[in-house]
Scaffold this active site. Sequence first.
Site, short mmCIF file in Angstrom:
data_model
loop_
_atom_site.label_atom_id
_atom_site.label_comp_id
_atom_site.label_asym_id
_atom_site.label_seq_id
_atom_site.Cartn_x
_atom_site.Cartn_y
_atom_site.Cartn_z
N LYS A 1 113.68 37.33 24.43
CA LYS A 1 113.77 37.46 23.01
C LYS A 1 112.19 38.11 22.45
O LYS A 1 111.15 37.78 23.17
CB LYS A 1 113.98 36.06 22.39
CG LYS A 1 112.80 35.13 22.81
CD LYS A 1 113.32 33.46 22.34
CE LYS A 1 112.34 32.52 22.92
NZ LYS A 1 112.44 31.36 22.97
N TYR B 1 82.11 36.67 6.59
CA TYR B 1 82.31 36.21 5.00
C TYR B 1 81.88 34.60 4.65
O TYR B 1 81.98 33.88 5.96
CB TYR B 1 84.05 36.18 4.80
CG TYR B 1 84.36 37.68 4.88
CD1 TYR B 1 83.78 38.72 4.19
CD2 TYR B 1 85.45 38.13 5.72
CE1 TYR B 1 84.13 39.98 3.92
CE2 TYR B 1 85.91 39.39 5.71
CZ TYR B 1 85.49 40.51 4.64
OH TYR B 1 85.66 41.61 4.71
C1 LIG Z 1 112.65 30.72 24.30
C2 LIG Z 1 113.75 29.75 24.81
C3 LIG Z 1 113.83 29.75 26.31
C4 LIG Z 1 112.82 30.09 27.27
O1 LIG Z 1 111.55 29.28 27.26
P1 LIG Z 1 110.31 29.27 28.03
O2 LIG Z 1 109.61 27.88 27.93
O3 LIG Z 1 109.55 30.23 27.51
O4 LIG Z 1 110.87 29.41 29.43
C5 LIG Z 1 114.95 29.05 26.67
N1 LIG Z 1 115.87 28.58 25.84
C6 LIG Z 1 115.82 28.80 24.55
C7 LIG Z 1 116.98 28.31 23.74
C8 LIG Z 1 114.73 29.53 23.98
O5 LIG Z 1 114.52 29.66 22.61
#
Ligand SMILES: *Cc1c(COP(=O)(O)O)cnc(C)c1O
Length: 376
Positions: A37, A259
Amino acid sequence: MEIPDHPVVEIDLSAIASNWQNACHVFRGAHLGAVLKNDAYGLGASRIAPCLVELGCRNFWVAQFAEGVALREILGAEQSRIYVLHGSGRHSLHDHAAHGLIPVLACLDEVLLASAEASRLGERYRVAIHLDTGLSRLGLDRTQVEVLVEQPHRLDGLIVDAWVTQLMRFDDPRSAECFDQRERFIRWTELLPRADRSLAASTALFTDSSWHFDHARIGSALFGVETAPGFLRNYRPAVTLTAPVLRVQSVPAGTQVGYSGMFKTTAPAMLATLAIGYGDGLPVSLANQGQVFIGGIAAPIVGGISMGLITIDVTRCEPNLVRAGTRAEIYGRHQPLHQLAQAAGISPNALLVPTASLATRVYHTAIAELSQGNEA
Ligand SMILES: *Cc1c(COP(=O)(O)O)cnc(C)c1O
């Protein structure tokens, strides 16, 4: 090659490959899936997915339909499965099937719509179904699960590929909440039609096989990201972020830096300005927090985080190693990602995804070289 005047993320494909193989070694279930993702956590799915295919990965998980379509273009029409975690949304099951995507249906309405579409078109569609065992984010809750148990015809026209759930404390599978969720998941899926069960992300995979079930979905472990302290085993960090020095300046005690003079030197100091800031995904909570590395020496962040600049204290660094154009390591070999994330008070992936997404990507080690390396 011209030296870039902006942040660069270096991605070690052989480390990702090695992390995949390590995870395969640990996993006791039937299918290990890669979560790609957000363009593979900002690291570029178009380069990472083909490497994983070469190593035998056949199951991929993305968040959105459009990501799935793009990934299908990369993978081609062959054997791989692509699951879309956010549900079917406004896309028909026909559209999913046309792109070889399996939606992870996110609520009872989506299940009913999918089944209705299947009966209308006289088709059978492969789906996964999300069960909300405690995260209260996506999936069918207990009452909706009961509807499916009592009225199994609601699933007519659907081939349920997997029941999916996600732990609310994914960073701590040994917590009581996670045990409760696992218990619920087992109970519910025993009542529902038989299909693969998918619960584990990276931490659960490395906890023990009682969390594995049939199909695990891992992202962080592939990229060498420690989402929880000490859970990963035999992994290789895969990502390094660097940014160039623009200016080095020696300043007297009492100099206000950045800043609002957020930092004030208490002694004569050597300061360097780096070309990276919140516009490059660096969290503003790093103001006066944390450090970066130059020539292997820690250089604390002093003052605030500007849009494209930060200032670091390089007084302790080798003077002739710090000049305009020198690249500082923001995270990577000398400082693990999770260490800087901790200084910022955020999770490692909340640091990785924006910074990697916005930097110029450089990939190391082709997969061909890796297989040679493995034989050695
Ligand atoms: C992001 C995600 C994962 C992967 O998680 P990691 O901890 O990065 O391995 C798995 N299942 C879902 C539903 C996710 O949103």
